[in-house]
Design a protein around this motif. Sequence first.
Motif, PDB file in Angstrom:
ATOM      1  N   ALA A 223     -25.863 -30.635 -17.315  1.00 49.17           N
ATOM      2  CA  ALA A 223     -26.231 -31.954 -16.773  1.00 49.17           C
ATOM      3  C   ALA A 223     -25.001 -32.666 -16.201  1.00 49.17           C
ATOM      4  CB  ALA A 223     -26.865 -32.795 -17.878  1.00 49.17           C
ATOM      5  N   TRP A 224     -23.882 -32.545 -16.895  1.00 53.87           N
ATOM      6  CA  TRP A 224     -22.646 -33.210 -16.449  1.00 53.87           C
ATOM      7  C   TRP A 224     -22.234 -32.671 -15.077  1.00 53.87           C
ATOM      8  CZ3 TRP A 224     -17.434 -32.760 -15.231  1.00 53.87           C
ATOM      9  CH2 TRP A 224     -16.620 -33.857 -15.496  1.00 53.87           C
ATOM     10  N   PHE A 225     -22.299 -31.338 -14.939  1.00 58.86           N
ATOM     11  CA  PHE A 225     -21.889 -30.758 -13.653  1.00 58.86           C
ATOM     12  C   PHE A 225     -22.891 -31.047 -12.535  1.00 58.86           C
ATOM     13  CE2 PHE A 225     -18.755 -28.455 -16.160  1.00 58.86           C
ATOM     14  CZ  PHE A 225     -17.661 -28.560 -15.318  1.00 58.86           C
ATOM     15  N   ILE A 226     -24.171 -31.159 -12.892  1.00 55.46           N
ATOM     16  CA  ILE A 226     -25.155 -31.533 -11.855  1.00 55.46           C
ATOM     17  C   ILE A 226     -24.817 -32.929 -11.328  1.00 55.46           C
ATOM     18  CG2 ILE A 226     -27.570 -32.238 -11.497  1.00 55.46           C
ATOM     19  CD1 ILE A 226     -28.383 -29.890 -13.275  1.00 55.46           C
ATOM     20  N   SER A 227     -24.578 -33.853 -12.234  1.00 62.33           N
ATOM     21  CA  SER A 227     -24.286 -35.227 -11.773  1.00 62.33           C
ATOM     22  C   SER A 227     -22.955 -35.281 -11.020  1.00 62.33           C
ATOM     23  CB  SER A 227     -24.289 -36.212 -12.947  1.00 62.33           C
ATOM     24  OG  SER A 227     -23.234 -35.925 -13.822  1.00 62.33           O
ATOM     25  N   LEU A 228     -22.021 -34.432 -11.415  1.00 56.02           N
ATOM     26  CA  LEU A 228     -20.720 -34.426 -10.718  1.00 56.02           C
ATOM     27  C   LEU A 228     -20.844 -33.819  -9.318  1.00 56.02           C
ATOM     28  CD1 LEU A 228     -17.555 -34.653 -10.684  1.00 56.02           C
ATOM     29  CD2 LEU A 228     -17.524 -32.339 -11.612  1.00 56.02           C
ATOM     30  N   LEU A 229     -21.518 -32.701  -9.242  1.00 58.36           N
ATOM     31  CA  LEU A 229     -21.485 -31.920  -7.992  1.00 58.36           C
ATOM     32  C   LEU A 229     -22.613 -32.245  -7.010  1.00 58.36           C
ATOM     33  CD1 LEU A 229     -20.587 -28.430  -9.506  1.00 58.36           C
ATOM     34  CD2 LEU A 229     -19.060 -30.020  -8.348  1.00 58.36           C
ATOM     35  N   PHE A 230     -23.686 -32.888  -7.503  1.00 56.95           N
ATOM     36  CA  PHE A 230     -24.833 -33.070  -6.611  1.00 56.95           C
ATOM     37  C   PHE A 230     -25.263 -34.523  -6.426  1.00 56.95           C
ATOM     38  CE2 PHE A 230     -25.084 -28.679  -8.078  1.00 56.95           C
ATOM     39  CZ  PHE A 230     -25.145 -28.023  -6.856  1.00 56.95           C
ATOM     40  N   PHE A 231     -24.486 -35.473  -6.940  1.00 57.00           N
ATOM     41  CA  PHE A 231     -24.795 -36.883  -6.693  1.00 57.00           C
ATOM     42  C   PHE A 231     -24.211 -37.230  -5.314  1.00 57.00           C
ATOM     43  CE2 PHE A 231     -23.622 -41.493  -7.665  1.00 57.00           C
ATOM     44  CZ  PHE A 231     -24.903 -41.943  -7.409  1.00 57.00           C
ATOM     45  N   ALA A 232     -25.078 -37.730  -4.436  1.00 58.92           N
ATOM     46  CA  ALA A 232     -24.705 -37.868  -3.017  1.00 58.92           C
ATOM     47  C   ALA A 232     -23.361 -38.584  -2.789  1.00 58.92           C
ATOM     48  CB  ALA A 232     -25.825 -38.557  -2.252  1.00 58.92           C
ATOM     49  N   PRO A 233     -23.105 -39.734  -3.420  1.00 60.29           N
ATOM     50  CA  PRO A 233     -21.816 -40.392  -3.135  1.00 60.29           C
ATOM     51  C   PRO A 233     -20.594 -39.586  -3.581  1.00 60.29           C
ATOM     52  CG  PRO A 233     -23.371 -41.969  -4.044  1.00 60.29           C
ATOM     53  CD  PRO A 233     -23.987 -40.608  -4.205  1.00 60.29           C
ATOM     54  N   HIS A 234     -20.793 -38.572  -4.452  1.00 63.15           N
ATOM     55  CA  HIS A 234     -19.644 -37.756  -4.874  1.00 63.15           C
ATOM     56  C   HIS A 234     -19.243 -36.730  -3.808  1.00 63.15           C
ATOM     57  CE1 HIS A 234     -20.457 -38.387  -9.479  1.00 63.15           C
ATOM     58  NE2 HIS A 234     -20.006 -39.466  -8.877  1.00 63.15           N
ATOM     59  N   LEU A 235     -20.167 -36.382  -2.941  1.00 63.83           N
ATOM     60  CA  LEU A 235     -19.890 -35.259  -2.033  1.00 63.83           C
ATOM     61  C   LEU A 235     -18.736 -35.530  -1.057  1.00 63.83           C
ATOM     62  CD1 LEU A 235     -23.466 -33.834  -1.479  1.00 63.83           C
ATOM     63  CD2 LEU A 235     -21.698 -33.120  -3.060  1.00 63.83           C
ATOM     64  N   PRO A 236     -18.618 -36.754  -0.513  1.00 66.90           N
ATOM     65  CA  PRO A 236     -17.436 -36.995   0.335  1.00 66.90           C
ATOM     66  C   PRO A 236     -16.127 -36.789  -0.416  1.00 66.90           C
ATOM     67  CG  PRO A 236     -19.046 -38.743   0.631  1.00 66.90           C
ATOM     68  CD  PRO A 236     -19.518 -37.918  -0.523  1.00 66.90           C
ATOM     69  N   PHE A 237     -16.154 -37.006  -1.740  1.00 69.30           N
ATOM     70  CA  PHE A 237     -14.966 -36.793  -2.562  1.00 69.30           C
ATOM     71  C   PHE A 237     -14.533 -35.326  -2.491  1.00 69.30           C
ATOM     72  CE2 PHE A 237     -13.164 -35.557  -6.683  1.00 69.30           C
ATOM     73  CZ  PHE A 237     -12.111 -36.447  -6.791  1.00 69.30           C
ATOM     74  N   PHE A 238     -15.496 -34.425  -2.607  1.00 73.31           N
ATOM     75  CA  PHE A 238     -15.157 -32.997  -2.558  1.00 73.31           C
ATOM     76  C   PHE A 238     -14.844 -32.551  -1.134  1.00 73.31           C
ATOM     77  CE2 PHE A 238     -17.745 -33.378  -6.419  1.00 73.31           C
ATOM     78  CZ  PHE A 238     -16.811 -32.939  -7.329  1.00 73.31           C
ATOM     79  N   LYS A 239     -15.541 -33.170  -0.194  1.00 72.56           N
ATOM     80  CA  LYS A 239     -15.338 -32.771   1.203  1.00 72.56           C
ATOM     81  C   LYS A 239     -13.903 -33.046   1.654  1.00 72.56           C
ATOM     82  CE  LYS A 239     -17.544 -33.047   5.705  1.00 72.56           C
ATOM     83  NZ  LYS A 239     -18.490 -33.753   6.552  1.00 72.56           N
ATOM     84  N   GLN A 240     -13.297 -34.103   1.120  1.00 77.37           N
ATOM     85  CA  GLN A 240     -11.926 -34.431   1.549  1.00 77.37           C
ATOM     86  C   GLN A 240     -10.946 -33.338   1.151  1.00 77.37           C
ATOM     87  OE1 GLN A 240     -10.207 -37.871  -0.426  1.00 77.37           O
ATOM     88  NE2 GLN A 240     -11.248 -37.359  -2.320  1.00 77.37           N
ATOM     89  N   PHE A 241     -11.248 -32.583   0.074  1.00 73.45           N
ATOM     90  CA  PHE A 241     -10.355 -31.505  -0.340  1.00 73.45           C
ATOM     91  C   PHE A 241     -10.731 -30.184   0.318  1.00 73.45           C
ATOM     92  CE2 PHE A 241     -10.617 -34.324  -4.122  1.00 73.45           C
ATOM     93  CZ  PHE A 241      -9.335 -34.816  -4.057  1.00 73.45           C
TER      94      PHE A 241
END
Lengths: 218, 358
Positions: free
Chosen positions: A82-100
Amino acid sequence: MNLLEFARGPAFNFALIVFVFGVVWRLAGLFLQWRRRDLSKPRQHNLIVAGTRAMLMRSLPPHELEKHIVFQHMSGYAWHIAWFISLLFFAPHLPFFKQFLGFAWPALPNWISLGAGAVALALLLTLVIRRATNPVLKQISTWDDYISVVLTILPLATGFLAYGRLLPIRYETLLALHLLSICALLVWYPFGKLMHLFLTFPSRFQAGALLGRKGVEA
Amino acid sequence: MLVDPRATVADMLRARGISRRGFMKFCATTASLMALAPSMTPKVAEALQKARRTSVIWLPFQECTGCKESLTRAGGPTLENLIFDAISLDYSETLMAAAGHQAEEAMKNAIRENWGNYLLLVDGSLPVDVPEYSVIGGVSNLEMLKEVAAGAKAVVAIGTCSAFGGLPAARPNPTGARPISDVVKDKPLINVPGCPPMPIAITSVLVHYLTFGTLPELDHLNRPKSFFGQTIHDRCYRRPFYERGQFAESFDDEGAKAGWCLFKVGCKGPTTYNGCATYKWNLGASWPVESGHGCLGCSEPNFWDWQGFYNPLSTTQWGGYAQIGAAAAAGAAAGAVAALAARRKQRPVGQDVQEEGK
């Protein structure tokens, strides 16, 4: 510089450097530290099979203890997923990963990612309370356990506070607290038990391979 | 237009053809904007009717005149700019007919005649490090501000440049631009930021002052709470899309065409306190988010520099791959040294057995 600027800039930068340095340091220190050559005759030659088998089998609860640790075991899996789902698939988090990474992936609908986050938060709180109250768990727990679990809870808790504006505090302050909690998690990561993210499977594999060489089924 | 100095605000409005009904409507809107109870509307009207025209001096420093454009070209002859006419604007280089020495003389007269009672409006930032970069009539902005602010009853910083430094203070800030608040310390100061600020935000401050003789309640950045009390995100009509996780990924994708939330294309609405989402621009025609562009956060300090306009709020300002690579290389070196040290401590096979046998 306000708190959010500090969190997004210097604090995050520092945390990221510590995280990368610490993780690489620990992994290099462990992987480059070859064991002494074992001159005894191997009982089993296919150590990859032995290692892989141990890696998989030890991910299941031991049969003898299954009934007694089912909650601990299953809730452990549940909150991690559940923790990783909320980390990796919550829409506002995705720009965070995209920057890297330079790319992102589709987000899940908010009700799924937020629901997963709520499950993870509830389970983590239950587990930490249980750890602090159960006589056996209390005995075998160290500061590392408590610090690691609290630092895992904080990004979830502050994330919910920021997203839902659950406190009468300005949004940018809540967002800054969310980012600072992530910074704290990153800084602690290489030096505490959270490092198991990188070490669980390699250590299980190694234990299985070593024992397999001696003819023991791990 | 020649104005009788004894005329009240109501006289001015009547002379400009504003009906009683229109005037009361304006008072009700303004009372609502100032977060006053509806029962206060007659008091606002009464106070405005009796209010003598307050002397106002408007100083322009490092600015682009956009703030004045915002007020004077707010889509036509609105009540907002008529109320602005209803004050006694004794000095404003852009708006006044006089020029040169005559203009400077008008300012000196206004200061002398209204010492301690005039309102000082300022747009543009101050070149503090190099005062010579912005000079009016041979007097630096810094000197002029100190001189005029000394006799002002209150100071209103119009626009983000005067409130927080704005664009002139953006990196590398060649003039050492600073906000008015860095210099004016001993007078009531109100910030009305925005690039430009909304006309109604400016007029609401003036009306509050004309009505009550005081400044409205301010937030921690000296902005009127009634106007800057909520974020753009709080009042944004696209917020339901944010709640549902529906975001435009670029400015021309299906999400953008469907009017989804602009968070992922850099909208700063969640951290920007302003009234654009409520009052809109150009007589309520539209506002940036409605036109398809994210909020730039122009009413916040340091909005130009603190992150790119198109970087979402959930991104960070990390140091780049080179920095991460250096951290990884240092970590690998430290790990290799640690591993080598550990290996050196390892005893040869058999030695441990021999030692145990002894």
